[in-house]
Design a protein around this motif. Structure first.
Motif, PDB file in Angstrom:
ATOM      1  N   GLY A 196      -6.073  -4.852 -26.620  1.00  0.00           N
ATOM      2  CA  GLY A 196      -6.547  -3.401 -26.149  1.00  0.00           C
ATOM      3  C   GLY A 196      -4.985  -2.332 -26.551  1.00  0.00           C
ATOM      4  O   GLY A 196      -5.219  -0.696 -26.628  1.00  0.00           O
ATOM      5  N   ARG A 197      -4.095  -2.444 -25.289  1.00  0.00           N
ATOM      6  CA  ARG A 197      -2.737  -2.192 -24.664  1.00  0.00           C
ATOM      7  C   ARG A 197      -2.492  -1.955 -26.273  1.00  0.00           C
ATOM      8  O   ARG A 197      -1.661  -2.820 -26.765  1.00  0.00           O
ATOM      9  N   PHE A 198      -1.829  -0.730 -26.067  1.00  0.00           N
ATOM     10  CA  PHE A 198      -0.507  -0.275 -26.996  1.00  0.00           C
ATOM     11  C   PHE A 198       1.043  -0.228 -25.969  1.00  0.00           C
ATOM     12  O   PHE A 198       1.653  -0.057 -25.976  1.00  0.00           O
ATOM     13  N   SER A 199       1.348  -2.100 -26.252  1.00  0.00           N
ATOM     14  CA  SER A 199       2.129  -2.598 -25.058  1.00  0.00           C
ATOM     15  C   SER A 199       2.720  -3.586 -25.619  1.00  0.00           C
ATOM     16  O   SER A 199       1.705  -4.675 -26.134  1.00  0.00           O
ATOM     17  N   ASN A 200       3.904  -4.580 -25.821  1.00  0.00           N
ATOM     18  CA  ASN A 200       4.019  -5.313 -25.364  1.00  0.00           C
ATOM     19  C   ASN A 200       3.713  -6.401 -24.501  1.00  0.00           C
ATOM     20  O   ASN A 200       3.751  -7.897 -24.945  1.00  0.00           O
ATOM     21  N   GLY A 201       2.555  -5.381 -23.605  1.00  0.00           N
ATOM     22  CA  GLY A 201       2.368  -6.133 -21.691  1.00  0.00           C
ATOM     23  C   GLY A 201       2.036  -5.036 -20.949  1.00  0.00           C
ATOM     24  O   GLY A 201       0.531  -5.360 -22.017  1.00  0.00           O
ATOM     25  N   LYS A 202       2.059  -5.151 -19.964  1.00  0.00           N
ATOM     26  CA  LYS A 202       1.126  -4.481 -19.643  1.00  0.00           C
ATOM     27  C   LYS A 202       1.552  -3.038 -19.595  1.00  0.00           C
ATOM     28  O   LYS A 202       2.953  -2.507 -20.330  1.00  0.00           O
ATOM     29  N   ASN A 203       0.525  -1.927 -19.594  1.00  0.00           N
ATOM     30  CA  ASN A 203       0.711  -0.443 -19.301  1.00  0.00           C
ATOM     31  C   ASN A 203       0.839   0.041 -17.991  1.00  0.00           C
ATOM     32  O   ASN A 203       0.878  -0.252 -17.413  1.00  0.00           O
ATOM     33  N   PRO A 204       1.297   1.460 -17.855  1.00  0.00           N
ATOM     34  CA  PRO A 204       0.690   1.504 -16.665  1.00  0.00           C
ATOM     35  C   PRO A 204       0.251   2.045 -15.495  1.00  0.00           C
ATOM     36  O   PRO A 204       0.030   2.125 -14.596  1.00  0.00           O
ATOM     37  N   ALA A 205      -1.558   1.857 -16.774  1.00  0.00           N
ATOM     38  CA  ALA A 205      -2.633   1.767 -15.612  1.00  0.00           C
ATOM     39  C   ALA A 205      -2.482   0.287 -14.548  1.00  0.00           C
ATOM     40  O   ALA A 205      -2.567   0.040 -13.663  1.00  0.00           O
ATOM     41  N   ASP A 206      -1.532  -0.830 -15.487  1.00  0.00           N
ATOM     42  CA  ASP A 206      -1.520  -2.022 -15.241  1.00  0.00           C
ATOM     43  C   ASP A 206      -0.848  -1.838 -13.830  1.00  0.00           C
ATOM     44  O   ASP A 206      -1.280  -2.429 -12.505  1.00  0.00           O
ATOM     45  N   PHE A 207       0.727  -1.507 -13.727  1.00  0.00           N
ATOM     46  CA  PHE A 207       1.418  -1.240 -12.844  1.00  0.00           C
ATOM     47  C   PHE A 207       0.450  -0.320 -11.620  1.00  0.00           C
ATOM     48  O   PHE A 207       1.289  -0.448 -10.638  1.00  0.00           O
ATOM     49  N   LEU A 208      -0.070   0.533 -11.846  1.00  0.00           N
ATOM     50  CA  LEU A 208      -0.491   1.364 -10.790  1.00  0.00           C
ATOM     51  C   LEU A 208      -1.258   0.901 -10.585  1.00  0.00           C
ATOM     52  O   LEU A 208      -1.445   0.876  -8.914  1.00  0.00           O
ATOM     53  N   ALA A 209      -2.087  -0.154 -10.342  1.00  0.00           N
ATOM     54  CA  ALA A 209      -3.215  -0.973  -9.976  1.00  0.00           C
ATOM     55  C   ALA A 209      -2.474  -1.901  -8.866  1.00  0.00           C
ATOM     56  O   ALA A 209      -2.723  -2.151  -7.489  1.00  0.00           O
ATOM     57  N   GLU A 210      -1.476  -2.511  -9.604  1.00  0.00           N
ATOM     58  CA  GLU A 210      -0.366  -3.877  -8.680  1.00  0.00           C
ATOM     59  C   GLU A 210      -0.296  -2.784  -7.586  1.00  0.00           C
ATOM     60  O   GLU A 210       0.080  -3.376  -6.203  1.00  0.00           O
ATOM     61  N   LYS A 211       0.773  -1.794  -7.390  1.00  0.00           N
ATOM     62  CA  LYS A 211       0.899  -0.963  -6.870  1.00  0.00           C
ATOM     63  C   LYS A 211       0.396  -0.416  -5.706  1.00  0.00           C
ATOM     64  O   LYS A 211       0.708  -0.480  -4.162  1.00  0.00           O
ATOM     65  N   VAL A 212      -0.991  -0.595  -5.460  1.00  0.00           N
ATOM     66  CA  VAL A 212      -1.952   0.181  -4.588  1.00  0.00           C
ATOM     67  C   VAL A 212      -2.881  -0.955  -3.841  1.00  0.00           C
ATOM     68  O   VAL A 212      -3.517  -0.707  -3.461  1.00  0.00           O
ATOM     69  N   GLY A 213      -2.499  -2.283  -4.746  1.00  0.00           N
ATOM     70  CA  GLY A 213      -2.891  -3.797  -4.098  1.00  0.00           C
ATOM     71  C   GLY A 213      -4.277  -3.666  -5.168  1.00  0.00           C
ATOM     72  O   GLY A 213      -5.061  -4.464  -4.837  1.00  0.00           O
ATOM     73  N   LEU A 214      -4.505  -3.814  -6.311  1.00  0.00           N
ATOM     74  CA  LEU A 214      -5.728  -3.531  -6.709  1.00  0.00           C
ATOM     75  C   LEU A 214      -5.872  -4.608  -8.064  1.00  0.00           C
ATOM     76  O   LEU A 214      -4.945  -4.472  -8.162  1.00  0.00           O
ATOM     77  N   VAL A 215      -7.040  -5.076  -8.844  1.00  0.00           N
ATOM     78  CA  VAL A 215      -6.429  -5.549 -10.268  1.00  0.00           C
ATOM     79  C   VAL A 215      -6.481  -4.355 -10.887  1.00  0.00           C
ATOM     80  O   VAL A 215      -7.179  -3.572 -10.389  1.00  0.00           O
ATOM     81  N   THR A 216      -6.368  -4.613 -12.102  1.00  0.00           N
ATOM     82  CA  THR A 216      -6.577  -3.371 -12.989  1.00  0.00           C
ATOM     83  C   THR A 216      -8.257  -3.030 -13.313  1.00  0.00           C
ATOM     84  O   THR A 216      -9.049  -3.694 -13.560  1.00  0.00           O
ATOM     85  N   SER A 217      -8.635  -1.580 -12.600  1.00  0.00           N
ATOM     86  CA  SER A 217      -9.817  -0.799 -13.332  1.00  0.00           C
ATOM     87  C   SER A 217     -10.669  -1.608 -14.842  1.00  0.00           C
ATOM     88  O   SER A 217      -9.017  -0.851 -15.956  1.00  0.00           O
ATOM     89  N   PRO A 218     -11.096  -2.003 -14.962  1.00  0.00           N
ATOM     90  CA  PRO A 218     -11.795  -2.479 -16.558  1.00  0.00           C
ATOM     91  C   PRO A 218     -12.076  -1.642 -17.557  1.00  0.00           C
ATOM     92  O   PRO A 218     -12.350  -0.456 -16.792  1.00  0.00           O
ATOM     93  N   PRO A 219     -12.122  -1.868 -18.254  1.00  0.00           N
ATOM     94  CA  PRO A 219     -12.687  -0.020 -18.915  1.00  0.00           C
ATOM     95  C   PRO A 219     -13.992  -0.064 -19.034  1.00  0.00           C
ATOM     96  O   PRO A 219     -15.090  -0.647 -19.211  1.00  0.00           O
ATOM     97  N   TYR A 220     -13.962   1.901 -19.307  1.00  0.00           N
ATOM     98  CA  TYR A 220     -15.958   1.715 -19.007  1.00  0.00           C
ATOM     99  C   TYR A 220     -16.700   0.515 -19.684  1.00  0.00           C
ATOM    100  O   TYR A 220     -17.737   0.980 -19.431  1.00  0.00           O
ATOM    101  N   LEU A 221     -16.538   1.000 -21.281  1.00  0.00           N
ATOM    102  CA  LEU A 221     -17.430   0.736 -22.659  1.00  0.00           C
ATOM    103  C   LEU A 221     -17.925  -0.983 -21.956  1.00  0.00           C
ATOM    104  O   LEU A 221     -18.081  -1.420 -22.180  1.00  0.00           O
TER     105      LEU A 221
END
Length: 368
Positions: free
Chosen positions: A74-99
């Motif tokens: 569901g990511r509009f990308s060949n791989g990870k998107n900015p949300a994934d990298f932001l989470a990595e930077k702060v030591g968290l797993v990617t925030s899951p979709p609310y739905l």
């Protein structure tokens, strides 16, 4: 015996290393207990998968070709998107979709962050006319109000406030609003001048940020709009036929960003307990396009995945072809950056200079 000693030393070394990594991870999580993501397809991690009518989906090949497991998510990308990298930077797993969490009614899942981002979404309702269904920012904040109640339920009022005051609230939105205004055949220019439209975008966003503040948000990362006139779709539609950028769209992206930066400065004076990082996405893309080799890019005009001129006449669908050299492309498809570009963007957000991230970068924001 020597082998046993060596094995013991190796085991001890890796144990110490893992303890150090776990300690660093734990410290990062203490600094940023959660990340709440609001926005459009640039940071959507799968919310639109749950919208039956939406045409703005990326849950099919070739999306995800470089994502762990090599499957579309569901990511509009060949791989990870900015949300994934932001989470990595702060030591968290990617925030899951609310739905994906809504049906479970598990408030504990809200404590490490949630993503409300939705492909096709805008600051205004109705930017998804082409895509039929998305979650506009107003609705995303509505959903966050539900999450807020769940956090209060888990931690109590005082505990929730402390938790949320350390959390990061990232907002990446606005491109669809402007693209809709400049879309061929749009009725919007008949109702508002570009300046009126941009001013209304900024005012609407300000009111939503204040509403989030009433629901505990204190640390904001707000991205400006990139050079939308230079995405493959806009280049392909340019009537000059030379694959040039749509300079009108770029001009109003800049005007919006100027107003957004000014609005955030005013909001800080009004709400003294907030802190924010404004990311100048426009200049970041300008640098990518003007100095591609500095960032390892060779192709900054054409999409990697698609068909036709600039691979922008047909979007990244299963019948499309995609490039083998994804890392040297700026754009994955008609509108979205590659994983490589997303990584660079988040590196800038995290520890860029004041010229790139104003008045402080994310690393500094976390320390406030």
């Amino acid at each position: 015996m020597a082998c046993n000693v060596s094995g013991g030393v190796t085991t001890l070394f890796f144990s110490v290393l893992m303890l150090g990594l776990m300690s660093g991870w734990s410290e990062a999580q203490k600094d940023v207990p959660a990340m709440y993501i609001f926005g459009d397809s640039l940071v959507d991690v799968g919310n639109n998968n749950h919208l039956k009518l939406s045409l703005a989906k990326a849950n099919f090949p070739h999306n995800g070709v470089d994502f762990p497991g090599k499957k579309p998510t569901g990511r509009f990308s060949n791989g990870k998107n900015p949300a994934d990298f932001l989470a990595e930077k702060v030591g968290l797993v990617t925030s899951p979709p609310y739905l994906s969490l809504r049906k479970s009614n598990n408030s504990k899942a809200f404590l490490t962050g949630v993503s409300f981002a939705s492909g096709g979404a805008g600051i205004f309702d109705g930017t998804d006319a082409v895509y039929r269904q998305s979650i506009p920012l107003t609705q995303q904040v509505d959903y966050y109000s539900v999450v807020y109640q769940g956090v209060v339920q888990q931690l109590g009022s005082a505990g929730a406030q402390q938790h949320l005051s350390k959390s990061v609230f990232a907002i990446v939105i606005g491109s669809n609003d402007l693209l809709g205004y400049f879309k061929s055949g749009s009725e919007l220019p008949k109702k508002n001048t570009p300046q009126q439209y941009v001013d209304h975008m900024i005012l609407t966003l300000k009111l939503l940020l204040k509403r989030m503040h009433n629901l505990g948000a204190r640390k904001y990362v707000v991205a400006g709009i990139g050079m939308i006139g230079c995405c493959p779709a806009q280049r392909n539609q340019n009537k000059t036929g030379n694959g040039e950028c749509n300079e009108e769209a770029n001009h109003w992206s800049l005007k919006y960003n100027e107003g957004l930066k000014s609005m955030l400065q005013g909001l800080k004076l009004e709400l003294k307990d907030i802190s924010y990082s404004y990311f100048d996405a426009y200049t970041a893309f300008l640098n990518f396009i003007q100095k591609p080799a500095t960032y390892g890019f060779k192709e900054v005009k054409s999409a990697c995945c698609g068909l036709g001129d600039l691979k922008a006449q047909v979007p990244c669908v299963p019948i499309a072809s995609y490039c083998s050299n994804r890392n040297d492309h700026l754009f994955w498809d008609l509108y979205h950056p590659t994983e490589a570009a997303a990584r660079f963007l988040v590196d800038l957000i995290f520890e860029g200079s004041k010229e790139q991230v104003f008045p402080m970068n994310l690393k500094q924001l976390i320390a406030v």
